[in-house]
Design a protein around this motif. Structure first.
Motif, PDB file in Angstrom:
ATOM      1  N   PHE A  45       0.868  -1.176   0.000  1.00 28.96           N
ATOM      2  CA  PHE A  45       0.000   0.000   0.000  1.00 28.96           C
ATOM      3  C   PHE A  45       0.907   1.230   0.000  1.00 28.96           C
ATOM      4  CE2 PHE A  45      -3.038   2.549   2.930  1.00 28.96           C
ATOM      5  CZ  PHE A  45      -3.659   3.140   1.849  1.00 28.96           C
ATOM      6  N   PRO A  46       1.323   1.688  -1.191  1.00 31.63           N
ATOM      7  CA  PRO A  46       2.308   2.765  -1.269  1.00 31.63           C
ATOM      8  C   PRO A  46       1.647   4.127  -1.113  1.00 31.63           C
ATOM      9  CG  PRO A  46       1.724   2.081  -3.466  1.00 31.63           C
ATOM     10  CD  PRO A  46       0.909   1.230  -2.525  1.00 31.63           C
ATOM     11  N   CYS A  78       5.115   5.215   3.516  1.00 34.43           N
ATOM     12  CA  CYS A  78       4.985   6.668   3.592  1.00 34.43           C
ATOM     13  C   CYS A  78       3.529   7.044   3.881  1.00 34.43           C
ATOM     14  CB  CYS A  78       5.552   7.324   2.341  1.00 34.43           C
ATOM     15  SG  CYS A  78       5.833   9.107   2.542  1.00 34.43           S
ATOM     16  N   LEU A  79       2.832   7.697   2.952  1.00 36.34           N
ATOM     17  CA  LEU A  79       1.434   8.027   3.191  1.00 36.34           C
ATOM     18  C   LEU A  79       0.614   6.763   3.447  1.00 36.34           C
ATOM     19  CD1 LEU A  79      -0.867  10.118   3.274  1.00 36.34           C
ATOM     20  CD2 LEU A  79      -1.084   9.842   0.788  1.00 36.34           C
ATOM     21  N   GLN A 137      21.013   1.697  10.515  1.00 33.32           N
ATOM     22  CA  GLN A 137      21.180   1.939   9.080  1.00 33.32           C
ATOM     23  C   GLN A 137      20.310   3.115   8.628  1.00 33.32           C
ATOM     24  OE1 GLN A 137      23.348   0.314   6.978  1.00 33.32           O
ATOM     25  NE2 GLN A 137      24.124  -0.638   8.844  1.00 33.32           N
ATOM     26  N   TYR A 138      20.654   3.668   7.475  1.00 37.68           N
ATOM     27  CA  TYR A 138      19.989   4.875   6.986  1.00 37.68           C
ATOM     28  C   TYR A 138      19.018   4.542   5.852  1.00 37.68           C
ATOM     29  CZ  TYR A 138      22.874   8.001   9.756  1.00 37.68           C
ATOM     30  OH  TYR A 138      23.446   8.666  10.813  1.00 37.68           O
ATOM     31  N   THR A 139      17.859   5.212   5.901  1.00 40.08           N
ATOM     32  CA  THR A 139      16.840   5.078   4.863  1.00 40.08           C
ATOM     33  C   THR A 139      16.394   6.472   4.434  1.00 40.08           C
ATOM     34  OG1 THR A 139      15.135   4.887   6.568  1.00 40.08           O
ATOM     35  CG2 THR A 139      16.016   2.826   5.655  1.00 40.08           C
ATOM     36  N   TYR A 140      15.652   6.523   3.321  1.00 42.55           N
ATOM     37  CA  TYR A 140      15.328   7.815   2.699  1.00 42.55           C
ATOM     38  C   TYR A 140      13.892   8.240   3.031  1.00 42.55           C
ATOM     39  CZ  TYR A 140      15.067  11.563  -0.658  1.00 42.55           C
ATOM     40  OH  TYR A 140      14.923  12.794  -1.231  1.00 42.55           O
ATOM     41  N   PHE A 141      13.777   9.444   3.604  1.00 42.64           N
ATOM     42  CA  PHE A 141      12.495   9.997   4.054  1.00 42.64           C
ATOM     43  C   PHE A 141      12.118  11.237   3.243  1.00 42.64           C
ATOM     44  CE2 PHE A 141      14.190   7.824   7.743  1.00 42.64           C
ATOM     45  CZ  PHE A 141      13.084   7.335   8.431  1.00 42.64           C
ATOM     46  N   GLN A 176       7.667   4.582   7.334  1.00 42.56           N
ATOM     47  CA  GLN A 176       7.486   5.982   6.972  1.00 42.56           C
ATOM     48  C   GLN A 176       8.413   6.376   5.822  1.00 42.56           C
ATOM     49  OE1 GLN A 176       5.227   8.605   8.184  1.00 42.56           O
ATOM     50  NE2 GLN A 176       6.062   9.108   6.181  1.00 42.56           N
ATOM     51  N   PHE A 177       9.568   5.782   5.784  1.00 44.30           N
ATOM     52  CA  PHE A 177      10.546   6.042   4.717  1.00 44.30           C
ATOM     53  C   PHE A 177      10.178   5.240   3.471  1.00 44.30           C
ATOM     54  CE2 PHE A 177      11.985   2.734   7.572  1.00 44.30           C
ATOM     55  CZ  PHE A 177      12.207   1.684   6.713  1.00 44.30           C
TER      56      PHE A 177
END
Length: 196
Positions: A45-46, A78-79, A137-141, A176-177
């Motif tokens: 569910f993007p 995300c949303l 670790q890093y993710t993109y928000f 969320q990312f």
């Protein structure tokens, strides 16, 4: 494995589809067909967009009740994660009510900018569904609204204050990312979800 990606005019669906195509053994379909979604092994569910208009679209298509009824693993992104919750401050929106947490607007206190945009780290909570090596670790928000911390928080990230960056309640998982934009770390997160 059949994966249904719910198509509801969200902004990032193609990148999610491409991310699925890169994984072996995954047959991913972008669809709003209820039967295809209901019978898929996994559902994604993007979302990139605005909460209120998106909820109206979901109701018009009957996708709100469909999503609530799903019993296989579902991943909100995300949303999509925010809409799984009870309520969003974004245009005073009643959401799907699957996860009893609220979505708030960031209130910068130390010169932070809204939206929160870019790479940030994950702090995994005990018993999370994510691989332990993902801690730190890093993710993109990219987001202006956040889910409060609560009993279903699986990982937190710090921006303005600690907020929920990964959720899980029953068969509903969420980030969320954007794992589809988070390189090898994001690929591992998608694999962790598909292994549920």
């Amino acid at each position: 494995m059949k994966v249904a990606i719910i198509n509801y005019n969200a902004g990032n669906v193609q990148s999610v589809l491409f991310a699925m195509d890169r994984l072996p053994g995954i047959d991913a379909t972008l669809t709003d067909d209820h039967e295809l979604i209901r019978t898929a092994d996994k559902v994604i569910f993007p979302g990139v967009g605005e909460a209120n208009s998106t909820m109206k679209h979901l109701r018009q298509k009957g996708l709100d009740d469909l999503i609530r009824s799903l019993t296989q693993p579902v991943l909100g992104i995300c949303l999509g994660m925010q809409l799984l919750c009870d309520y969003s401050e974004e245009n005073d929106t009643e959401c799907l009510g699957i996860i009893p947490q609220h979505v708030r607007l960031f209130q910068p206190g130390n010169g932070e900018k809204v939206p929160h945009m870019g790479w940030n780290s994950l702090d995994l909570q005990p018993g999370t569904w994510l691989s332990p090596e993902l801690d730190g670790q890093y993710t993109y928000f990219v987001h202006s609204y956040y889910v409060e911390k609560g009993p279903y928080t699986a990982a937190t990230t710090n921006y303005c204050q600690p907020f929920t960056s990964v959720l899980r309640k029953d068969n509903f998982y969420a980030t969320q990312f954007h794992p589809e934009k988070s390189g090898k770390v994001g690929e591992q997160i998608l694999k962790d979800f598909l292994a549920q």
